[in-house]
Design an enzyme around this catalytic site. Sequence first.
Site, PDB file in Angstrom:
ATOM      1  N   THR A 128       0.860  -1.180   0.000  1.00 52.38           N
ATOM      2  CA  THR A 128       0.000   0.000   0.000  1.00 52.38           C
ATOM      3  C   THR A 128       0.899   1.234   0.000  1.00 52.38           C
ATOM      4  OG1 THR A 128      -1.612  -1.234   1.284  1.00 52.38           O
ATOM      5  CG2 THR A 128      -1.872   1.162   1.233  1.00 52.38           C
ATOM      6  N   LYS A 216      -7.085   1.936  -2.686  1.00 57.63           N
ATOM      7  CA  LYS A 216      -6.664   1.132  -1.538  1.00 57.63           C
ATOM      8  C   LYS A 216      -6.736   1.965  -0.256  1.00 57.63           C
ATOM      9  CE  LYS A 216      -5.069  -1.891   1.119  1.00 57.63           C
ATOM     10  NZ  LYS A 216      -5.868  -3.030   1.546  1.00 57.63           N
ATOM     11  N   CYS A 272      -2.678  -1.894   9.124  1.00 59.08           N
ATOM     12  CA  CYS A 272      -3.081  -1.079   7.964  1.00 59.08           C
ATOM     13  C   CYS A 272      -3.906   0.161   8.282  1.00 59.08           C
ATOM     14  CB  CYS A 272      -3.865  -1.948   6.989  1.00 59.08           C
ATOM     15  SG  CYS A 272      -2.867  -3.257   6.277  1.00 59.08           S
TER      16      CYS A 272
HETATM   17  P1  NAD Z   1       5.556  -7.411   6.455  1.00 62.91           P
HETATM   18  O1  NAD Z   1       6.375  -6.524   7.313  1.00 62.91           O
HETATM   19  O2  NAD Z   1       4.920  -8.624   7.037  1.00 62.91           O
HETATM   20  O3  NAD Z   1       6.467  -7.929   5.221  1.00 62.91           O
HETATM   21  C1  NAD Z   1       7.305  -7.100   4.490  1.00 62.91           C
HETATM   22  C2  NAD Z   1       8.584  -7.872   4.199  1.00 62.91           C
HETATM   23  O4  NAD Z   1       9.362  -7.135   3.273  1.00 62.91           O
HETATM   24  C3  NAD Z   1       9.467  -8.090   5.425  1.00 62.91           C
HETATM   25  O5  NAD Z   1       9.649  -9.477   5.636  1.00 62.91           O
HETATM   26  C4  NAD Z   1      10.793  -7.390   5.075  1.00 62.91           C
HETATM   27  O6  NAD Z   1      11.934  -8.064   5.549  1.00 62.91           O
HETATM   28  C5  NAD Z   1      10.744  -7.401   3.569  1.00 62.91           C
HETATM   29  N1  NAD Z   1      11.585  -6.391   2.947  1.00 62.91           N
HETATM   30  C6  NAD Z   1      11.692  -5.070   3.246  1.00 62.91           C
HETATM   31  N2  NAD Z   1      12.553  -4.464   2.409  1.00 62.91           N
HETATM   32  C7  NAD Z   1      13.007  -5.430   1.558  1.00 62.91           C
HETATM   33  C8  NAD Z   1      13.913  -5.427   0.465  1.00 62.91           C
HETATM   34  N3  NAD Z   1      14.486  -4.284   0.058  1.00 62.91           N
HETATM   35  N4  NAD Z   1      14.160  -6.590  -0.171  1.00 62.91           N
HETATM   36  C9  NAD Z   1      13.566  -7.738   0.221  1.00 62.91           C
HETATM   37  N5  NAD Z   1      12.693  -7.802   1.241  1.00 62.91           N
HETATM   38  C10 NAD Z   1      12.402  -6.656   1.900  1.00 62.91           C
HETATM   39  O7  NAD Z   1       4.452  -6.490   5.759  1.00 62.91           O
HETATM   40  P2  NAD Z   1       3.019  -6.933   5.195  1.00 62.91           P
HETATM   41  O8  NAD Z   1       2.017  -6.959   6.283  1.00 62.91           O
HETATM   42  O9  NAD Z   1       3.174  -8.117   4.312  1.00 62.91           O
HETATM   43  O10 NAD Z   1       2.673  -5.656   4.306  1.00 62.91           O
HETATM   44  C11 NAD Z   1       3.356  -5.385   3.110  1.00 62.91           C
HETATM   45  C12 NAD Z   1       2.626  -4.274   2.386  1.00 62.91           C
HETATM   46  O11 NAD Z   1       1.277  -4.705   2.080  1.00 62.91           O
HETATM   47  C13 NAD Z   1       2.479  -2.985   3.192  1.00 62.91           C
HETATM   48  O12 NAD Z   1       2.553  -1.903   2.300  1.00 62.91           O
HETATM   49  C14 NAD Z   1       1.069  -3.075   3.749  1.00 62.91           C
HETATM   50  O13 NAD Z   1       0.499  -1.809   3.990  1.00 62.91           O
HETATM   51  C15 NAD Z   1       0.328  -3.783   2.634  1.00 62.91           C
HETATM   52  N6  NAD Z   1      -0.853  -4.550   3.051  1.00 62.91           N
HETATM   53  C16 NAD Z   1      -0.834  -5.294   4.194  1.00 62.91           C
HETATM   54  C17 NAD Z   1      -1.954  -6.058   4.551  1.00 62.91           C
HETATM   55  C18 NAD Z   1      -1.972  -6.900   5.794  1.00 62.91           C
HETATM   56  O14 NAD Z   1      -3.026  -7.389   6.168  1.00 62.91           O
HETATM   57  N7  NAD Z   1      -0.854  -7.099   6.470  1.00 62.91           N
HETATM   58  C19 NAD Z   1      -3.084  -6.065   3.724  1.00 62.91           C
HETATM   59  C20 NAD Z   1      -3.056  -5.303   2.561  1.00 62.91           C
HETATM   60  C21 NAD Z   1      -1.932  -4.553   2.224  1.00 62.91           C
HETATM   61  C1  UDX Z   2      -7.810  -4.597   6.922  1.00 56.00           C
HETATM   62  C2  UDX Z   2      -8.816  -4.577   5.766  1.00 56.00           C
HETATM   63  O1  UDX Z   2     -10.029  -5.232   6.201  1.00 56.00           O
HETATM   64  C3  UDX Z   2      -8.252  -5.293   4.560  1.00 56.00           C
HETATM   65  O2  UDX Z   2      -9.171  -5.194   3.462  1.00 56.00           O
HETATM   66  C4  UDX Z   2      -6.926  -4.642   4.187  1.00 56.00           C
HETATM   67  O3  UDX Z   2      -6.357  -5.305   3.072  1.00 56.00           O
HETATM   68  C5  UDX Z   2      -5.959  -4.656   5.357  1.00 56.00           C
HETATM   69  O4  UDX Z   2      -6.576  -4.018   6.491  1.00 56.00           O
HETATM   70  P1  UDX Z   2      -7.038  -6.379   8.718  1.00 56.00           P
HETATM   71  O5  UDX Z   2      -6.413  -5.207   9.378  1.00 56.00           O
HETATM   72  O6  UDX Z   2      -6.228  -7.600   8.493  1.00 56.00           O
HETATM   73  O7  UDX Z   2      -7.613  -5.955   7.290  1.00 56.00           O
HETATM   74  O8  UDX Z   2      -8.310  -6.846   9.585  1.00 56.00           O
HETATM   75  P2  UDX Z   2      -9.809  -6.307   9.735  1.00 56.00           P
HETATM   76  O9  UDX Z   2     -10.699  -7.470   9.739  1.00 56.00           O
HETATM   77  O10 UDX Z   2     -10.132  -5.228   8.784  1.00 56.00           O
HETATM   78  O11 UDX Z   2      -9.808  -5.720  11.214  1.00 56.00           O
HETATM   79  C6  UDX Z   2      -9.087  -4.558  11.557  1.00 56.00           C
HETATM   80  C7  UDX Z   2      -9.405  -4.164  12.987  1.00 56.00           C
HETATM   81  O12 UDX Z   2     -10.737  -3.698  13.116  1.00 56.00           O
HETATM   82  C8  UDX Z   2      -9.266  -5.320  13.987  1.00 56.00           C
HETATM   83  O13 UDX Z   2      -8.674  -4.851  15.165  1.00 56.00           O
HETATM   84  C9  UDX Z   2     -10.704  -5.730  14.228  1.00 56.00           C
HETATM   85  O14 UDX Z   2     -10.888  -6.353  15.476  1.00 56.00           O
HETATM   86  C10 UDX Z   2     -11.404  -4.384  14.165  1.00 56.00           C
HETATM   87  N1  UDX Z   2     -12.836  -4.466  13.844  1.00 56.00           N
HETATM   88  C11 UDX Z   2     -13.234  -5.005  12.657  1.00 56.00           C
HETATM   89  C12 UDX Z   2     -13.767  -3.949  14.731  1.00 56.00           C
HETATM   90  O15 UDX Z   2     -13.415  -3.446  15.805  1.00 56.00           O
HETATM   91  N2  UDX Z   2     -15.103  -4.012  14.400  1.00 56.00           N
HETATM   92  C13 UDX Z   2     -15.539  -4.541  13.221  1.00 56.00           C
HETATM   93  O16 UDX Z   2     -16.755  -4.543  12.983  1.00 56.00           O
HETATM   94  C14 UDX Z   2     -14.571  -5.054  12.321  1.00 56.00           C
END
Ligand code: NAD
Ligand code: UDX
EC number: 1.1.1.22
Length: 480
Positions: A128, A216, A272
């Site tokens: 993101t 997003k 996020c």
């Molecule tokens: P994360 O921290 O779990 O994973 C990121 C990984 O990237 C780490 O393991 C890190 O070591 C690696 N990394 C960093 N720099 C690097 C480089 N130069 N070369 C190789 N590896 C490298 O993060 P995440 O939760 O997977 O999120 C990644 C992205 O996706 C973020 O931008 C986040 O906002 C977005 N996103 C996350 C979620 C979620 O639910 N976690 C959902 C949608 C979008």
């Molecule tokens: C969120 C978005 O849902 C997902 O689409 C995006 O890609 C990443 O961010 P995530 O953070 O993994 O996903 O979980 P989500 O189910 O959205 O919950 C986020 C937080 O809101 C949690 O702490 C959850 O407990 C809370 N929540 C969710 C509430 O307090 N009330 C609700 O009704 C729903």
Amino acid sequence: MVKICCIGAGYVGGPTMAIIALKCPAVEVVVVDISVARITAWNSEQLPIYEPGLDDVVKECRGRNLFFSTDVERHVAEADIIFVSVNTPTKTRGLGAGKAADLTYWESAARMIADVAKSDKIVVEKSTVPVKTAEAIEKILTHNSKGINFQILSNPEFLAEGTAIQDLLKPDRVLIGGRETPEGRAAVEALKAVYAQWVPVERIITTNLWSAELSKLAANAFLAQRISSVNAISALCEATGADVTEVAYAVGRDSRIGPKFLNASVGFGGSCFQKDILNLVYICECNGLPEVATYWKQVIKINDYQKSRFVNRVVSSMFNTVSGKKVAVLGFAFKKDTGDTRETPAIDVCKGLLGDKAAISIYDPQVTEDQIQRDLTMNKFDWDHPIHLQPMSPTAVKQVSVVWDAYEATRGAHAVCVLTEWDEFRALDFQRIYNQMQKPAFIFDGRNVLDADLLRRIGFIVYSIGKALDPWLKDMPAVA
Ligand code: NAD
Ligand code: UDX
């Protein structure tokens, strides 16, 4: 054979690539990361993240067409399509600190791609990122291109943790943004062909780059805004005797509003929502839109208010002090079915209780003691820098104990706080818990998962978010 490489083996990169490998046996998928520990775990029986259903998918594909490697440069050089799924944390210092996205990891990935590429590449933003990041990435790549053609696509990920596998298998939509040029459109089609292996084409939306990037941030802001809206109403319910569950149900029955994401809680957490809204706020400010920035900032303010309101309720109910009292905390992850603690409301609640000198005993089925200690000693926003590369915090918080059983956590406690909605908490023997607690025994249900009437019959004083207050709680000083 199409070759895909994903930079970043985290919560998004790992599961997303596992599903692509599962659904596209003719595609070779390699997930690379600079963290040796993470890649070792992906190649072991104990995956680095807990996600229902993930183990089975990885077992089926790993070694067939799914690989995990630290040889970042080799796999990037060999790939046709490169997903970049690195962390994009909130900046902790300098311009935009506390709001803007820190693109350090993204930029270093882009520079490395430019360095090692020897053939044309499609580079996909999976992380993101702020709107217009693709433009910056394009500049880095084209200025170092040595005649190689790079096409940048935005393909933000909408999975939620705990349900990632189902979200990936049956997404509401897949969004692909690209340049409106013949090369850009061809790149969009190439990525679309990958998803079309299992996602119905009418669910694959294509837009321009900036719309995809902004969608997003907007989607997360809308989702978080619903939670802050229902949480704001929960405070009014407590003050008036209305019941937030009944109100949310009645409101959500309007088909224009819908029933999902209206559960009042101790506050939203996760890696996020806060990060992406802060980023949105910063972009609004940079574009001369302070009113829009203020509007979205309020979503975070209400979330902070909800967490501190909960702490104040605990303290004020217990004679205005928790000093030296044992408080059991059930659940530390930011939601059920994940071991992820990034921005979990439990951190702020525990820090609030520790500030009032409580002794806290924490039980969570998926979170380790190391992780909890690290979370409680870390500065705000530091968590999203690859903490798994950092050593364990040397100064553990002494007032905190972490146990592996809810009964152990509640033994001798004055109060229980439920901070994550784990299913197993509903099945606990609360008579047993009551018998071993100090009296009066309090339960503060931050997720509205327990049967409050049953608990009251046992003898507990119960607080549920957004519900009519017990006479005891009403008599206590007003919550600020
Ligand atoms: P994360 O921290 O779990 O994973 C990121 C990984 O990237 C780490 O393991 C890190 O070591 C690696 N990394 C960093 N720099 C690097 C480089 N130069 N070369 C190789 N590896 C490298 O993060 P995440 O939760 O997977 O999120 C990644 C992205 O996706 C973020 O931008 C986040 O906002 C977005 N996103 C996350 C979620 C979620 O639910 N976690 C959902 C949608 C979008
Ligand atoms: C969120 C978005 O849902 C997902 O689409 C995006 O890609 C990443 O961010 P995530 O953070 O993994 O996903 O979980 P989500 O189910 O959205 O919950 C986020 C937080 O809101 C949690 O702490 C959850 O407990 C809370 N929540 C969710 C509430 O307090 N009330 C609700 O009704 C729903």
